[in-house]
Design a protein around this motif. Structure first.
Motif, mmCIF file in Angstrom:
data_model
loop_
_atom_site.group_PDB
_atom_site.id
_atom_site.type_symbol
_atom_site.label_atom_id
_atom_site.label_comp_id
_atom_site.label_asym_id
_atom_site.label_seq_id
_atom_site.Cartn_x
_atom_site.Cartn_y
_atom_site.Cartn_z
ATOM 1 N N ARG A 1 0.845 -1.412 -0.104
ATOM 2 C CA ARG A 1 0.037 -0.029 -0.100
ATOM 3 C C ARG A 1 0.764 1.081 -0.090
ATOM 4 O O ARG A 1 0.832 2.166 -0.794
ATOM 5 C CB ARG A 1 -1.167 -0.117 1.176
ATOM 6 C CG ARG A 1 -2.006 -0.936 1.051
ATOM 7 C CD ARG A 1 -3.098 -0.810 2.139
ATOM 8 N NE ARG A 1 -2.495 -0.917 3.426
ATOM 9 C CZ ARG A 1 -2.714 -2.219 4.033
ATOM 10 N NH1 ARG A 1 -3.271 -3.237 3.398
ATOM 11 N NH2 ARG A 1 -2.439 -2.330 5.320
ATOM 12 N N HIS A 2 2.108 1.236 0.763
ATOM 13 C CA HIS A 2 2.931 2.272 0.834
ATOM 14 C C HIS A 2 3.574 2.673 -0.470
ATOM 15 O O HIS A 2 3.480 3.754 -0.852
ATOM 16 C CB HIS A 2 3.994 2.310 1.974
ATOM 17 C CG HIS A 2 4.915 3.125 1.913
ATOM 18 N ND1 HIS A 2 4.993 4.214 2.368
ATOM 19 C CD2 HIS A 2 6.598 2.841 1.503
ATOM 20 C CE1 HIS A 2 6.039 4.987 1.977
ATOM 21 N NE2 HIS A 2 6.957 4.167 1.571
ATOM 22 N N ARG B 1 0.924 4.083 -2.911
ATOM 23 C CA ARG B 1 1.005 5.491 -2.618
ATOM 24 C C ARG B 1 1.902 6.456 -3.030
ATOM 25 O O ARG B 1 1.765 7.536 -3.785
ATOM 26 C CB ARG B 1 0.643 5.765 -1.164
ATOM 27 C CG ARG B 1 -0.828 5.747 -0.626
ATOM 28 C CD ARG B 1 -1.020 6.076 0.843
ATOM 29 N NE ARG B 1 -0.097 5.657 1.772
ATOM 30 C CZ ARG B 1 -0.154 4.572 2.509
ATOM 31 N NH1 ARG B 1 -1.478 3.609 2.283
ATOM 32 N NH2 ARG B 1 0.618 4.216 3.317
ATOM 33 N N ARG B 2 3.153 5.713 -2.964
ATOM 34 C CA ARG B 2 4.313 6.614 -3.334
ATOM 35 C C ARG B 2 4.549 6.564 -4.813
ATOM 36 O O ARG B 2 4.858 7.701 -5.471
ATOM 37 C CB ARG B 2 5.806 5.700 -2.827
ATOM 38 C CG ARG B 2 6.966 6.633 -3.180
ATOM 39 C CD ARG B 2 6.899 7.455 -2.016
ATOM 40 N NE ARG B 2 8.267 8.601 -2.493
ATOM 41 C CZ ARG B 2 8.092 9.704 -2.908
ATOM 42 N NH1 ARG B 2 6.788 10.252 -3.225
ATOM 43 N NH2 ARG B 2 8.860 10.595 -3.423
ATOM 44 N N GLU C 1 1.865 6.750 -6.943
ATOM 45 C CA GLU C 1 0.788 7.771 -7.137
ATOM 46 C C GLU C 1 1.309 9.146 -6.985
ATOM 47 O O GLU C 1 1.092 9.880 -7.715
ATOM 48 C CB GLU C 1 -0.416 7.530 -6.554
ATOM 49 C CG GLU C 1 -1.271 6.404 -6.831
ATOM 50 C CD GLU C 1 -2.159 5.873 -5.675
ATOM 51 O OE1 GLU C 1 -2.543 6.704 -4.735
ATOM 52 O OE2 GLU C 1 -2.841 4.850 -5.857
ATOM 53 N N GLN C 2 2.117 9.308 -6.104
ATOM 54 C CA GLN C 2 2.584 10.675 -5.753
ATOM 55 C C GLN C 2 3.616 10.971 -6.925
ATOM 56 O O GLN C 2 3.727 12.200 -7.282
ATOM 57 C CB GLN C 2 3.569 10.680 -4.430
ATOM 58 C CG GLN C 2 2.633 10.767 -3.195
ATOM 59 C CD GLN C 2 3.357 10.731 -1.919
ATOM 60 O OE1 GLN C 2 4.449 10.134 -1.733
ATOM 61 N NE2 GLN C 2 2.512 10.579 -0.840
#
Length: 127
Positions: free
Chosen positions: A69-70, A73-74, A76-77
């Motif tokens: 998940r982390h 998210r990274r 996506e950033q």
């Protein structure tokens, strides 16, 4: 006579169950010398080891899911940063320095590698 027949069937069934248990529990080289009690004790130890192993595997799975998940998210950033960079024009017309652009491209490349390794090592479906 019916009672004796039922008892005979019960014992036969019990023997069958013990043989099945013997095939499931690692007994080592002295498997043939095990008594019913020692077989049951070994089975109990084996179940405890399996439960502990299952608990550790579950913990590892949860850690990997959190990491996944982390990383998503990274990624996506990084995608948002890349979109922002593309919308400001070329690297030369942007107010970012060349070294900033190089670092961002390096981070994007790392992000893509993370995604590939993430997909390869941690597929989306978990049992």
């Amino acid at each position: 006579s019916t009672h004796n027949e039922m008892e005979k069937n019960r014992r036969a069934h019990l023997r069958l169950c013990l043989e099945r248990l013997k095939s499931l529990v690692p007994l080592g080289p002295d498997a043939s010398r095990h008594t019913t009690l020692s077989l049951l004790m070994k089975a109990k130890e084996h179940i405890k080891r399996l439960e502990e192993s299952d608990r550790k595997a579950q913990h590892t799975l949860e850690q990997l899911q959190r990491e996944r998940r982390h990383l998503r998210r990274r990624l996506e950033q990084l995608g948002v940063e890349r979109t922002r960079m593309d919308s400001t024009g070329s690297a030369h017309s942007s107010d970012k320095s060349d070294s900033d652009q190089g670092e961002l491209q390096h981070r994007l490349k790392c992000g893509h590698l993370c995604l590939l390794s993430n997909i390869f090592f941690y597929p989306p479906t978990f049992v």
